[in-house]
Design a protein around this motif. Structure first.
Motif, PDB file in Angstrom:
ATOM      1  N   UNK A  46       0.829  -1.203   0.000  1.00  0.00           N
ATOM      2  CA  UNK A  46       0.000   0.000   0.000  1.00  0.00           C
ATOM      3  C   UNK A  46       0.868   1.259   0.000  1.00  0.00           C
ATOM      4  N   UNK A  47       1.897   1.264   0.834  1.00  0.00           N
ATOM      5  CA  UNK A  47       2.771   2.434   0.919  1.00  0.00           C
ATOM      6  C   UNK A  47       3.507   2.686  -0.394  1.00  0.00           C
ATOM      7  N   UNK A  48       3.995   1.631  -1.021  1.00  0.00           N
ATOM      8  CA  UNK A  48       4.705   1.779  -2.295  1.00  0.00           C
ATOM      9  C   UNK A  48       3.742   2.290  -3.365  1.00  0.00           C
ATOM     10  N   UNK A  49       2.563   1.700  -3.439  1.00  0.00           N
ATOM     11  CA  UNK A  49       1.588   2.137  -4.449  1.00  0.00           C
ATOM     12  C   UNK A  49       1.170   3.585  -4.235  1.00  0.00           C
ATOM     13  N   UNK A  50       0.967   3.972  -2.982  1.00  0.00           N
ATOM     14  CA  UNK A  50       0.598   5.352  -2.681  1.00  0.00           C
ATOM     15  C   UNK A  50       1.696   6.320  -3.108  1.00  0.00           C
ATOM     16  N   UNK A  52       4.148   5.810  -5.389  1.00  0.00           N
ATOM     17  CA  UNK A  52       4.280   5.818  -6.850  1.00  0.00           C
ATOM     18  C   UNK A  52       3.126   6.560  -7.508  1.00  0.00           C
ATOM     19  N   UNK A  53       1.943   6.388  -6.997  1.00  0.00           N
ATOM     20  CA  UNK A  53       0.780   7.087  -7.531  1.00  0.00           C
ATOM     21  C   UNK A  53       0.917   8.598  -7.343  1.00  0.00           C
ATOM     22  N   UNK A  54       1.325   9.002  -6.151  1.00  0.00           N
ATOM     23  CA  UNK A  54       1.520  10.433  -5.888  1.00  0.00           C
ATOM     24  C   UNK A  54       2.592  11.045  -6.765  1.00  0.00           C
ATOM     25  N   UNK A  55       3.693  10.328  -6.967  1.00  0.00           N
ATOM     26  CA  UNK A  55       4.759  10.826  -7.839  1.00  0.00           C
ATOM     27  C   UNK A  55       4.269  10.940  -9.283  1.00  0.00           C
ATOM     28  N   UNK A  56       3.510   9.950  -9.730  1.00  0.00           N
ATOM     29  CA  UNK A  56       2.992   9.957 -11.097  1.00  0.00           C
ATOM     30  C   UNK A  56       2.006  11.108 -11.298  1.00  0.00           C
ATOM     31  N   UNK A  57       1.156  11.354 -10.332  1.00  0.00           N
ATOM     32  CA  UNK A  57       0.179  12.443 -10.428  1.00  0.00           C
ATOM     33  C   UNK A  57       0.861  13.798 -10.544  1.00  0.00           C
ATOM     34  N   UNK A  58       2.028  13.914  -9.968  1.00  0.00           N
ATOM     35  CA  UNK A  58       2.762  15.182  -9.997  1.00  0.00           C
ATOM     36  C   UNK A  58       3.771  15.250 -11.144  1.00  0.00           C
ATOM     37  N   UNK A  59       3.803  14.216 -11.975  1.00  0.00           N
ATOM     38  CA  UNK A  59       4.717  14.207 -13.112  1.00  0.00           C
ATOM     39  C   UNK A  59       6.156  13.945 -12.724  1.00  0.00           C
ATOM     40  N   UNK A  60       6.386  13.353 -11.559  1.00  0.00           N
ATOM     41  CA  UNK A  60       7.741  13.119 -11.073  1.00  0.00           C
ATOM     42  C   UNK A  60       8.229  11.707 -11.364  1.00  0.00           C
ATOM     43  N   UNK A  61       7.312  10.824 -11.723  1.00  0.00           N
ATOM     44  CA  UNK A  61       7.664   9.442 -12.064  1.00  0.00           C
ATOM     45  C   UNK A  61       6.553   8.871 -12.931  1.00  0.00           C
ATOM     46  N   UNK A  62       6.881   7.835 -13.661  1.00  0.00           N
ATOM     47  CA  UNK A  62       5.872   7.166 -14.480  1.00  0.00           C
ATOM     48  C   UNK A  62       5.526   5.837 -13.853  1.00  0.00           C
ATOM     49  N   UNK A  63       4.247   5.544 -13.804  1.00  0.00           N
ATOM     50  CA  UNK A  63       3.788   4.258 -13.302  1.00  0.00           C
ATOM     51  C   UNK A  63       3.506   3.376 -14.509  1.00  0.00           C
ATOM     52  N   UNK A  64       4.083   2.176 -14.511  1.00  0.00           N
ATOM     53  CA  UNK A  64       3.866   1.273 -15.642  1.00  0.00           C
ATOM     54  C   UNK A  64       3.219   0.005 -15.189  1.00  0.00           C
TER      55      UNK A  64
END
Length: 64
Positions: A46-50, A52-64
């Motif tokens: 849960x912590x990892x997904x949260x 990664x999701x937050x980073x992706x929403x801010x354009x700081x990382x891509x979730x694949x």
């Protein structure tokens, strides 16, 4: 730093640990979090997904 709005973000210790491990598969990040903080599997996932999701929403990382 969020590139679009030029906003600075900070991470807690667990977030920094995961950020420094990127790019890595989600399973590897979960294992790292479990080993470092003695977390159960569900909490670590849960912590990892949260994060990664937050980073992706801010354009700081891509979730694949």
């Amino acid at each position: 730093m969020e590139p679009v709005r030029s906003v600075m973000f900070s991470l807690n210790a667990a977030g920094r640990l995961l950020w420094n491990a990127l790019p890595a598969e989600e399973a590897a990040l979960v294992a790292l979090l479990q080993q470092t903080y003695d977390l159960d599997l569900e909490t670590a996932q849960r912590d990892v997904r949260d994060l990664l999701s937050g980073l992706a929403q801010r354009g700081l990382a891509r979730q694949e």
